[in-house]
Design a protein around this motif. Structure first.
Motif, short mmCIF file in Angstrom:
data_model
loop_
_atom_site.label_atom_id
_atom_site.label_comp_id
_atom_site.label_asym_id
_atom_site.label_seq_id
_atom_site.Cartn_x
_atom_site.Cartn_y
_atom_site.Cartn_z
N ARG A 36 0.61 21.42 45.05
CA ARG A 36 1.89 21.57 45.17
C ARG A 36 3.08 20.28 44.06
O ARG A 36 1.91 19.45 44.32
CB ARG A 36 2.71 22.15 46.29
CG ARG A 36 2.03 22.70 47.89
CD ARG A 36 3.02 22.60 49.00
NE ARG A 36 2.01 23.20 49.74
CZ ARG A 36 2.39 24.40 49.72
NH1 ARG A 36 3.30 24.94 49.78
NH2 ARG A 36 1.93 25.13 50.74
N THR B 150 -3.40 23.09 49.19
CA THR B 150 -2.73 23.25 48.41
C THR B 150 -2.20 22.86 47.27
O THR B 150 -1.68 21.50 48.03
CB THR B 150 -2.01 24.33 48.85
OG1 THR B 150 -2.50 25.37 49.87
CG2 THR B 150 -0.92 24.97 47.70
N GLN C 293 -12.86 21.42 52.15
CA GLN C 293 -11.57 20.98 51.64
C GLN C 293 -11.41 19.44 50.33
O GLN C 293 -11.12 19.89 49.39
CB GLN C 293 -10.56 20.18 52.35
CG GLN C 293 -10.21 21.13 53.52
CD GLN C 293 -9.95 20.02 55.17
OE1 GLN C 293 -10.13 18.33 55.40
NE2 GLN C 293 -8.45 20.49 55.74
N ALA D 153 -1.69 26.81 41.15
CA ALA D 153 -2.53 27.79 41.28
C ALA D 153 -3.94 26.58 40.51
O ALA D 153 -3.48 25.85 38.97
CB ALA D 153 -3.00 28.83 40.58
N ARG D 154 -5.33 26.69 40.46
CA ARG D 154 -6.58 26.43 39.52
C ARG D 154 -6.27 26.58 38.29
O ARG D 154 -6.25 28.22 38.48
CB ARG D 154 -7.47 26.87 40.64
CG ARG D 154 -8.55 25.96 39.48
CD ARG D 154 -10.29 26.62 40.13
NE ARG D 154 -10.37 25.31 41.10
CZ ARG D 154 -10.94 25.63 41.70
NH1 ARG D 154 -12.21 26.07 42.29
NH2 ARG D 154 -11.29 24.56 43.17
N THR E 290 -12.81 21.68 47.41
CA THR E 290 -11.62 22.18 46.34
C THR E 290 -11.03 21.37 46.10
O THR E 290 -9.75 21.55 44.98
CB THR E 290 -10.48 23.01 48.44
OG1 THR E 290 -11.65 24.17 48.51
CG2 THR E 290 -9.49 23.46 47.56
N ARG E 291 -10.22 19.95 46.98
CA ARG E 291 -9.10 19.45 46.00
C ARG E 291 -9.88 18.67 44.79
O ARG E 291 -9.08 18.32 43.41
CB ARG E 291 -9.47 17.83 47.13
CG ARG E 291 -8.08 18.21 47.88
CD ARG E 291 -7.66 17.56 48.85
NE ARG E 291 -6.28 17.86 49.86
CZ ARG E 291 -5.88 16.53 49.97
NH1 ARG E 291 -6.01 14.98 50.05
NH2 ARG E 291 -5.01 17.21 51.49
N PHE F 79 -0.86 16.98 47.55
CA PHE F 79 -1.57 18.25 48.11
C PHE F 79 -0.97 17.93 49.58
O PHE F 79 -0.59 17.48 50.45
CB PHE F 79 -3.09 18.18 48.62
CG PHE F 79 -4.10 18.24 47.29
CD1 PHE F 79 -4.17 18.84 46.66
CD2 PHE F 79 -4.29 16.73 46.48
CE1 PHE F 79 -5.08 19.41 45.76
CE2 PHE F 79 -4.69 16.71 45.16
CZ PHE F 79 -5.20 18.10 44.48
N LYS G 156 4.28 25.75 43.95
CA LYS G 156 2.69 25.64 44.34
C LYS G 156 1.71 25.56 43.25
O LYS G 156 2.71 26.58 41.75
CB LYS G 156 2.22 26.82 45.07
CG LYS G 156 2.52 26.95 46.56
CD LYS G 156 1.69 27.85 47.08
CE LYS G 156 2.34 27.50 48.59
NZ LYS G 156 1.28 29.10 49.52
#
Length: 137
Positions: free
Chosen positions: A111, A109, A82, A122-123, A85-86, A105, A120
């Motif tokens: 947001r 995800t 996690q 996306a990267r 990803t962050r 977050f 949302k």
């Protein structure tokens, strides 16, 4: 107040999380200070609080606005995946923030609030929008 023992620290944290609806609940299983104590340390050490249930976590996070006034911030304990990803979304997070949105977050995800809507991100999405706007002007 002396919070030298884990039991005293846990009782103190329990008191901070108390609300009118949760006053009878025991929510804190244990609490421990992280890191070594140093006399020249300018800020208090972090505290790892283990809660008894997911419901207790929700109650604690509901109290977080009140706790921020006391300069106490709550964060979830994230897994290494996690955190990775962050970190990958940190550029998008900063980009959304610079555009005036309030990014946050939910899990892993990213947001952000757009008026009354929560969207949302996306990267790389936030950077593409800014880059396109910069090229258009």
């Amino acid at each position: 107040m002396a919070l030298n023992t884990p039991a005293a620290l846990a009782r103190h944290m329990q008191g901070l999380f108390q609300t009118a609806t949760s006053s009878e609940l025991t929510m804190v299983r244990s609490a421990f200070r992280l890191g070594k104590w140093r006399q020249d340390q300018g800020k208090p050490r972090a505290v790892l609080v283990e809660l008894l249930s997911v419901a207790a976590k929700h109650i604690a996070f509901q109290a977080s606005k009140r706790l921020r006034d006391l300069k106490i911030r709550l964060d979830e304990d994230l897994t290494p995946q996690q955190m990775k990803t962050r970190r990958g979304l940190s550029t998008d997070f900063q980009c959304q923030k610079s555009r005036g949105y309030k990014p946050f977050f939910r899990g892993v995800t990213l947001r952000y609030r757009d008026g009354a809507l929560i969207r949302k991100c996306a990267r790389g999405e936030a950077n593409k929008v800014v880059a396109a706007a910069a090229q258009g002007s």
